[in-house]
Design a protein around this motif. Structure first.
Motif, short mmCIF file in Angstrom:
data_model
loop_
_atom_site.label_atom_id
_atom_site.label_comp_id
_atom_site.label_asym_id
_atom_site.label_seq_id
_atom_site.Cartn_x
_atom_site.Cartn_y
_atom_site.Cartn_z
N THR A 57 0.80 -1.23 0.00
CA THR A 57 0.00 0.00 0.00
C THR A 57 0.83 1.27 0.00
N SER A 58 2.04 1.24 0.59
CA SER A 58 2.82 2.49 0.70
C SER A 58 3.18 3.09 -0.66
N PRO A 59 3.47 2.28 -1.69
CA PRO A 59 3.76 2.92 -2.98
C PRO A 59 2.56 3.63 -3.60
N LYS A 60 1.36 3.35 -3.07
CA LYS A 60 0.15 3.91 -3.66
C LYS A 60 -0.28 5.21 -2.98
N GLN A 61 0.53 5.70 -2.03
CA GLN A 61 0.23 6.97 -1.35
C GLN A 61 -1.14 6.96 -0.68
N GLY A 114 3.43 21.71 11.13
CA GLY A 114 3.18 23.14 11.20
C GLY A 114 2.48 23.51 12.50
N GLY A 115 2.67 24.76 12.92
CA GLY A 115 2.04 25.20 14.16
C GLY A 115 0.54 25.05 14.13
N ILE A 116 -0.07 25.31 12.97
CA ILE A 116 -1.52 25.20 12.87
C ILE A 116 -1.97 23.74 12.90
N GLU A 117 -1.16 22.84 12.35
CA GLU A 117 -1.47 21.41 12.47
C GLU A 117 -1.39 20.97 13.93
N ALA A 118 -0.36 21.45 14.62
CA ALA A 118 -0.18 21.07 16.02
C ALA A 118 -1.36 21.57 16.86
N GLU A 119 -1.83 22.77 16.57
CA GLU A 119 -2.97 23.30 17.30
C GLU A 119 -4.19 22.40 17.12
N ALA A 120 -4.42 21.96 15.89
CA ALA A 120 -5.55 21.08 15.64
C ALA A 120 -5.38 19.75 16.35
N ALA A 121 -4.13 19.24 16.36
CA ALA A 121 -3.86 17.97 17.02
C ALA A 121 -4.12 18.06 18.51
N MET A 122 -3.68 19.16 19.13
CA MET A 122 -3.87 19.29 20.57
C MET A 122 -5.30 19.64 20.94
N LEU A 123 -6.01 20.28 20.01
CA LEU A 123 -7.34 20.79 20.32
C LEU A 123 -8.46 19.81 20.09
N GLY A 124 -8.65 19.51 18.81
CA GLY A 124 -9.89 18.84 18.49
C GLY A 124 -9.76 17.53 17.79
N GLN A 125 -8.61 17.25 17.20
CA GLN A 125 -8.57 16.08 16.35
C GLN A 125 -8.62 14.80 17.16
N VAL A 126 -8.33 14.88 18.44
CA VAL A 126 -8.50 13.68 19.27
C VAL A 126 -9.96 13.30 19.37
N SER A 127 -10.81 14.30 19.43
CA SER A 127 -12.23 13.99 19.59
C SER A 127 -13.00 14.09 18.29
N ILE A 128 -12.41 14.71 17.25
CA ILE A 128 -13.10 14.81 15.97
C ILE A 128 -12.56 13.78 15.00
N LEU A 129 -11.28 13.83 14.73
CA LEU A 129 -10.64 12.86 13.86
C LEU A 129 -9.16 12.92 14.10
N PRO A 130 -8.44 11.85 13.79
CA PRO A 130 -7.00 11.85 14.01
C PRO A 130 -6.30 12.73 12.97
N MET A 131 -4.98 12.91 13.18
CA MET A 131 -4.19 13.52 12.14
C MET A 131 -4.20 12.60 10.93
N SER A 132 -4.28 13.19 9.78
CA SER A 132 -4.26 12.40 8.55
C SER A 132 -2.89 12.50 7.92
N MET A 133 -2.36 11.37 7.49
CA MET A 133 -1.04 11.37 6.87
C MET A 133 -1.00 10.32 5.78
N VAL A 134 -0.11 10.50 4.84
CA VAL A 134 0.10 9.51 3.80
C VAL A 134 1.03 8.44 4.36
N LEU A 135 0.65 7.18 4.22
CA LEU A 135 1.47 6.08 4.70
C LEU A 135 2.83 6.15 4.00
N PRO A 136 3.89 6.38 4.78
CA PRO A 136 5.18 6.68 4.14
C PRO A 136 5.94 5.45 3.70
#
Length: 977
Positions: free
Chosen positions: A167-171, A320-342
């Motif tokens: 799956t990782s080569p498929k981003q 980024g600072g704005i990503e970190a803010e979202a991670a600390m604020l709401g993404q725990v209860s709304i949705l996780p951080m989204s990332m491409v499987l590296p």
């Protein structure tokens, strides 16, 4: 935690743990495990899970020994009473009862009965694909398994990670929930400003402002504010700190307010050390215990060098600072951080470093290899027999520079702990090694590493020490570029004579004027720090002395460094060479080098001298270290001292003497360079466990200046309209609950046209504010004297200053200016040459959109959210580049700016774009019609068009864009809850 078993004897790790990490990571209980206790573990399918349980056991026992006198335990107790966290823990416990993978929730028994807690056992999934997964991918897998609720994290996400090889080569996109968030003050101040502003927005929209509170532990270390104003003085630390507090009182008061106004936020006061070294030595948990569930520590941080913690086996990277803010604020209860499987690059280490070769030489070699290989957006995982030859500090040095080689993470599995556990349980050291599968492979024999530096303008431009003189002379001759200054032949031997404090002095091209032992990269490593002390000692004994006009400084990453330099007796010799301790924080490496002596500055400016800085940092981009040092070289701390003694980078250390000794004889490099055995002996006798304990027992107590700061107790911040440090940003003005939706770009002008390697330093400089800049004019108009300008980094809490400081780097090369260097551009409609800010405001006032054209690696360097916030405030709607640095691209999306990539083989030049055209970017009208990575058409006003790839890499990023940015997205979702 997922562990390899390919390293040396366990006792070496215990020594490293005692010397380089907090002893609480590896408490006495780990050393006293009874072999009989292993019987309950024998049904596990891999050595990795055994060691996981060992870690869980030690961490759990440590947790049960909490003491109210410990700052960390006090913090944990405070957090335990936080009602927000209690709700989260109840939700977590409820989820566990209905967990899709509850059958693999495994008890960790106590030897005498009962249990320490439970963990999600990956071997219990009984899937052979897991055995071949890189350890770094296993951490992502454990997080997905543990957090799986078929809503935020689905079973399909778990399957994607298990099937990583395919799956990782498929981003593919996966969710990830970090255990905690790390901030430093340059990025932390704007983050707290945003949180305060978001509370105001929630209040205006009639919602509960308490929802704006971190849901995961947030640690903020104030380390970027100290400047090297006072040097060569026993009182330098105190004097620089007094100046730091005078300049930054508003910022510090604001952060102290934030530490009480927001739950779950720890602020480490100024003077404590550099964030990444404090994280490595103190803040890193290694194993978390939340409500009886044990799981690996992981962290995202607002500084790109958060990756340093990967040397400890803790997964961490910069966002980024704005990503970190979202991670600390709401993404725990709304949705996780989204990332491409590296993808994961396997980097095999073998052999052993030669005598006299330092960890810095190794990391500069690794950086060059990986940058050449291409690892942007990937994990790098180190393995091989050579791992056993590297101390924890050496590994942390390599992991620290992940941003310089372009990787998301440079990960070191916790292999020594595996061996120690096997010894303690009576098992053999000879454990079968399961072969791992990687996306690609590199290999380095440590014996092939040679002494080197890097520069003069980029961290990955490595120069072997034996080739330095030839390389320098080539740089003088070469055309202006990363390796060139284009100095005419007839001017290359110019000598600038001047008077320094009444004594004759002189400078030539290559003369060293700044020599700084600085930065988390190296000051966390006792071998290179004590090595620097040994060089200073040998030089003193031989009668060599650093010239007085060289600005020397030593800024350790923690108080531990001072303790072992004093214990060794080497600080005395560093002082004699001018390397007095000037403060505990990120100084010269971030651009806080302070002013040069006026006589030195005039000699450089009036004679157009290519002056040099040599520093033990990780960044040497143009204009970063100091405006007057056009050549900047990264080097190990011992080499920093050696070049200071030589006084120039124009020297062949193998053939030319450094100077003349007290007996009149020539002194060569080999005469002052310590052997590996000398350094090892100094480390063994001087770096003691009690130094770490005593330093960090007092770290949260602050200092008198911090403790005297008076702050209000209100939960909403009262903005001072006259403040030039803290200002309410305009991000949420006129915000409604209805998302603004998709916006294309129509008839936009090109604000700037760049080539390759435009860094965040170019976009949003952190250093001094130039006297003629728009930011300077703004401050002068508000009664701020020039001596009180401070730096751009210190004023990141004021959007009015930072918008004016966007694209304000004096070394900016903009193609619209036809080769002229500086922070200006052409206002296309009138043809006028203006400061970038003034041109942008003219476009905005006329209602015109703007874009930026760029080459490869746009946004490389420090992960500054202001490099995205600033362009947004200037009215930039899109950036079209050949390629982006990972964090900066996500920051652009987070601020509602469209990142576009030229097609392979194309760029502005090949397409014939001059930047004088007008650009229209056609996006679908509905967000549902946009797919991550799809092609879009860009039309220019001469009738031509070309195709670009839109770099919204995940569905979540599309949601951010639809909402006008990540923070409005979080606010709307929090209100809906």
């Amino acid at each position: 935690m997922y562990i390899s078993t390919s390293s040396s004897a366990a006792s070496s790790f215990l020594r490293a743990a005692s010397s380089y990490t907090r002893t609480r990571f590896f408490p006495s209980s780990l050393r006293n495990l009874n072999p009989a206790s292993s019987s309950a573990l024998n049904n596990q399918r891999s050595t990795a899970s055994v060691v996981v349980r060992s870690f869980h056991s030690s961490a759990s026992r440590w947790c049960h020994r909490l003491d109210w006198r410990s700052p960390l335990s006090l913090r944990a107790q405070i957090r335990a009473f936080n009602p927000v966290i209690e709700r989260f823990q109840k939700q977590f416990a409820t989820m566990a009862a209905e967990h899709p993978f509850k059958e693999v929730l495994t008890s960790l028994p106590k030897p005498g009965g009962g249990e320490f807690g439970k963990f999600y056992s990956l071997p219990a999934l009984n899937d052979p694909r897991i055995d071949k997964l890189p350890y770094s991918i296993r951490i992502l897998l454990e997080s997905a398994v543990r957090n799986c609720d078929n809503f935020q994290v689905k079973k399909e996400d778990v399957e994607k990670i298990i099937d990583w090889e395919n799956t990782s080569p498929k981003q593919v996109e996966i969710p990830f929930k970090p255990a905690r968030v790390l901030l430093q003050d340059f990025t932390g101040v704007p983050a707290v400003v945003d949180l305060a502003c978001m509370r105001d927005a929630m209040n205006k929209l009639g919602s509960d402002t308490s929802k704006i509170n971190p849901l995961v532990p947030v640690d903020l270390v104030i380390d970027h504010s100290v400047q090297v104003d006072v040097t060569r003085s026993e009182n330098a630390v105190q004097e620089n700190m007094e100046l730091e507090f005078r300049r930054n009182k508003e910022r510090f008061s604001f952060l102290k307010w934030g530490s009480s106004a927001f739950h779950n936020m720890l602020v480490v006061p100024p003077g404590s050390g550099i964030v990444h070294q404090v994280n490595l030595e103190y803040l890193g948990r290694v194993v978390f215990n939340t409500n009886g569930t044990l799981y690996p520590d992981s962290v995202v941080g607002t500084d790109s060098h958060t990756t340093m913690i990967d040397g400890l086996g803790v997964a961490g990277w910069g966002v980024g600072g704005i990503e970190a803010e979202a991670a600390m604020l709401g993404q725990v209860s709304i949705l996780p951080m989204s990332m491409v499987l590296p993808g994961v690059v396997g980097f095999k280490l073998s052999g052993k470093l030669r005598n006299g070769v330092t960890a810095t030489d190794l990391v500069l070699t690794v950086t060059q290899m990986l940058r050449k290989h291409g690892v942007v957006g990937k994990f790098v995982e180190f393995y091989g027999d050579g791992m056993g030859e590297l101390s924890l500090a050496d590994r942390a040095t390599i992991a620290n520079m992940s941003p310089e080689y372009g990787a998301t993470m440079g990960f070191f599995p916790v292999d020594h702990v595996t061996l120690q556990y096997l010894k303690l349980t009576g098992r053999s050291d000879e454990t079968p090694q399961q072969e791992r599968v990687y996306s690609s492979y590199l290999e380095l024999n440590l014996a092939e590493v040679e002494p080197c530096v890097s520069g003069p303008k980029r961290p990955h431009d490595r120069v072997p020490l034996k080739e330095m003189k030839a390389d320098w002379n080539s740089s003088l001759n070469n055309k202006v570029g990363f390796k060139g200054f284009a100095v005419p032949k007839e001017a290359q031997e110019k000598v600038a004579k001047f008077s320094f404090h009444g004594k004759p002095a002189e400078l030539k091209h290559g003369s060293v004027v700044i020599s700084a032992i600085t930065s988390c990269t190296n000051t966390s490593n006792p071998s290179v720090m004590l090595g620097a002390g040994l060089v200073a000692k040998k030089a003193c004994e031989l009668g060599l002395q650093v010239k007085p006009w060289i600005k020397t400084s030593l800024a350790p990453g923690s108080g531990v460094v001072t303790k072992y330099l004093l214990q060794s007796g080497l600080q005395e010799y560093l002082n004699k060479q001018g390397f007095h301790i000037v403060g505990y924080g990120c100084t010269t490496c971030i651009g806080n080098s302070g002013e040069l002596d006026e006589s030195v500055a005039c000699a450089i400016s009036e004679n157009d001298i290519i002056a040099a800085a040599v520093l033990s940092g990780n960044r040497n981009f143009e204009g970063r270290v100091h405006a007057l040092t056009r050549a900047n070289y990264l080097a190990s701390p011992p080499l920093v001292v050696a070049y200071a003694l030589a006084g120039t980078v124009d020297i062949d250390f193998d053939k030319e003497p450094i100077g003349t000794g007290k007996d009149g004889k020539s002194i060569f490099f080999k005469d002052i360079w310590p052997s590996t055995e000398e350094v090892a002996e100094a480390v063994q006798s001087s770096v003691l466990p009690d130094m770490f304990r005593s330093t960090y027992q007092a770290i949260t107590k602050g200092n008198p200046m911090w403790n005297q700061l008076q702050v209000p107790s209100s939960t909403l911040y009262t903005w001072d309209p006259n403040s030039t440090y803290i200002h309410e940003p305009p991000y949420f003005k006129n915000m409604t609950m209805e998302p603004p939706g998709v916006h294309g770009v129509k008839d936009a002008y090109c604000l700037l046209n760049f080539g390759d390697s435009i860094t965040t330093d170019h976009i949003s400089p952190a250093g001094s504010i130039h006297k003629d800049s728009p930011a300077a004019k703004f401050l002068l108009d508000r009664g701020v004297e020039r001596k009180d300008f401070n730096s751009y980094g210190s004023r990141r809490g004021n959007d009015e200053v930072m918008a004016r400081g966007t694209f304000a780097n004096i070394r900016l090369v903009n193609k619209l200016l036809n080769g002229e260097v500086g922070p200006k551009t052409i206002h296309v409609p009138t043809g006028e040459k203006l400061y970038v800010f003034d041109a942008a405001m003219r476009y905005k006032d006329a209602g015109h959109d703007t874009i930026v054209l760029a080459g490869a690696e746009y946004g490389s360097g420090s992960s500054r959210d202001w490099a995205a916030k600033g362009p947004m405030l200037l009215g930039v709607k899109a950036v079209i580049a050949k390629s982006f640095e990972r964090i900066h691209r996500s920051n652009l999306v987070g601020m509602g700016i469209i990142p576009l990539c030229f097609k392979s083989g194309e760029d502005a030049d090949t397409l014939g774009l001059t930047g004088h055209e007008r650009y229209t970017i056609d996006l679908p009208n509905k967000i549902s019609d946009i797919r991550p990575g799809q092609d879009v058409t860009v039309t220019i006003d001469n009738g031509k068009s070309f195709t670009c790839t839109v770099r919204f890499d995940t569905e979540v990023e599309l949601a951010y864009f639809n909402n006008g940015g990540i923070l409005p997205y979080v606010i709307r979702n929090l209100i809906k809850q």
